[in-house]
Design an enzyme around this catalytic site. Structure first.
Site, short mmCIF file in Angstrom:
data_model
loop_
_atom_site.label_atom_id
_atom_site.label_comp_id
_atom_site.label_asym_id
_atom_site.label_seq_id
_atom_site.Cartn_x
_atom_site.Cartn_y
_atom_site.Cartn_z
CB SER A 66 -1.34 -0.25 1.69
OG SER A 66 -2.06 -0.61 1.26
CE LYS A 69 -3.73 0.96 -0.89
NZ LYS A 69 -4.74 0.11 0.09
CE1 TYR A 190 -4.33 -0.64 -4.30
CE2 TYR A 190 -5.16 -3.61 -4.52
CZ TYR A 190 -4.31 -1.98 -3.75
OH TYR A 190 -4.28 -2.21 -2.64
CE1 TYR A 242 -4.91 1.55 4.08
CE2 TYR A 242 -3.42 0.45 5.61
CZ TYR A 242 -4.02 1.11 4.00
OH TYR A 242 -3.34 1.08 2.99
CB VAL A 260 0.19 -6.04 3.80
CG1 VAL A 260 -1.76 -5.68 4.33
CG2 VAL A 260 -0.10 -6.25 2.39
O1 DON Z 1 -4.63 -4.77 -1.59
C1 DON Z 1 -4.55 -5.35 -0.86
O2 DON Z 1 -4.79 -6.37 -0.48
C2 DON Z 1 -2.88 -5.51 -1.25
N1 DON Z 1 -2.49 -5.62 -2.79
C3 DON Z 1 -2.61 -4.20 -0.49
C4 DON Z 1 -2.58 -3.63 0.74
C5 DON Z 1 -1.88 -3.56 2.21
O3 DON Z 1 -0.88 -3.18 1.85
C6 DON Z 1 -2.91 -2.64 3.02
N2 DON Z 1 -1.69 -2.06 4.52
N3 DON Z 1 -1.68 -2.24 5.00
#
Ligand code: DON
Length: 319
Positions: A66, A69, A190, A242, A260
């Site tokens: 993320s 983003k 994405y 978040y 993540v």
């Molecule tokens: O959309 C997702 O599930 C992941 N590729 C990105 C999520 C993410 O890194 C959320 N952050 N903490």
């Protein structure tokens, strides 16, 4: 001891302080991420004039997730300007988890940091072909990092194979005409953006480029349009962590974004950036050690935007 020596010592001390903290768990909802070594721990700080301080597993690559983003949001703003970009995505914190299936009252995603907003932004910056949009994105991040980056195709495939929640968000966005009918193409953009491999040095250089209002402090390349850097930093401050965003702004007080895979990038405007990699996450999906390191650094050096010790760019001058 000089300020420089103190800083180097302090970063090593933080690494030592939290090295034996094993709280949290790896993200396993994307199976490839579950293969990370949970003990890896790297910290890099880069100042807005390019001085680097690193300790631990700083060469270890991980996917940016993320943290892509705010950078994608910045690229959308460059291409479409504020008015058009904000027709597709809002700038209000949602107080919800990153993968929440929720839109605001005008049926737009709340902000570009939650998945819904990031998918809307990916749809804006996707290229004419699935490869070209991804290549443009990777090229731009490479310029910011100062070395050639690439997509981890196994993680990208794993994201896609298990990405049904993101798929449902994308179709909800299609229903409200936030994205065009190339839904799979937008999702490919994405998933690929999330799968760019970086280490903490890359991430900290990207952060230092933001701290230096869009110019890479070592190569002097103007990577991002300086008019929109503040847009990315403000949504990082209000929405980057978040449902921990309010507490983060209160305790740490600088723009930041987590991913993540275990990365956290924090940016102190005109001064420096901090990148931490440690893959064990708390319940909100933020790196446990990453939060601790950033919190302690902000406290020790008065980095919080409203700290009485924060004297703007004097931090660099003192080094
Ligand atoms: O959309 C997702 O599930 C992941 N590729 C990105 C999520 C993410 O890194 C959320 N952050 N903490």
């Amino acid at each position: 001891m000089s300020d420089l020596a103190h800083l180097k010592n302090y970063i090593s001390e933080l690494h030592e302080r939290y090295r034996n903290n094993h709280d949290g768990t790896l993200a396993t909802y994307i199976p490839e991420l579950g293969k990370a070594n949970p003990d890896h721990f790297g910290i890099t700080m880069v100042t807005a004039d390019g001085q680097e301080f690193s300790v631990g597993d700083v060469q270890q690559e991980f996917t940016i997730q993320s943290i892509c983003k705010p950078l994608a949001f910045l690229m959308a703003l460059e291409r479409y300007g504020r008015e058009e970009t904000l027709r597709h995505v809002g700038i209000e914190p949602s107080g919800e988890a990153f993968n929440s299936i929720q839109l605001d009252r005008s049926n737009r995603p709340f902000n570009p940091m939650v998945n819904a907003g990031a998918i809307a932004v990916a749809s804006l910056i996707k290229g004419d072909s699935p490869e070209s949009g991804v290549n443009d994105f990777v090229k731009r991040l490479s310029l910011a990092a100062g070395r050639e980056l690439r997509v981890d195709s196994s993680v990208c495939a794993s994201e896609s194979a298990t990405g049904n929640r993101n798929r449902s968000i994308a179709y909800l966005l299609r229903n409200f005409e936030v994205v065009d009918d190339q839904v799979d193409h937008s999702l490919h953009q994405y998933f690929s953006q999330c799968s760019v491999l970086v280490n903490t040095r890359d991430l900290a250089m990207i952060g230092a480029t933001l701290a230096n209002i869009g110019e890479n402090p070592l190569t002097h390349e103007e990577v991002f349009d300086m008019r929109y850097v503040k847009d990315a930093l403000s949504v990082m401050l209000t929405c980057g962590m978040y449902d921990y965003a309010g507490e983060w702004a209160y305790r740490v007080g600088v723009p930041a974004k987590s991913g993540v895979a275990g990365g956290i990038l924090a940016v102190v405007n005109r001064q420096l950036s901090i990148a931490v990699y440690s893959p064990r996450l708390d319940a909100r999906g933020n790196s446990v050690r990453g939060i601790k390191v950033c919190t302690d650094l902000a406290e020790e050096y008065g980095l919080h935007a409203f700290d009485f010790m924060n004297f703007g760019s004097n931090f660099i001058k003192a080094l």
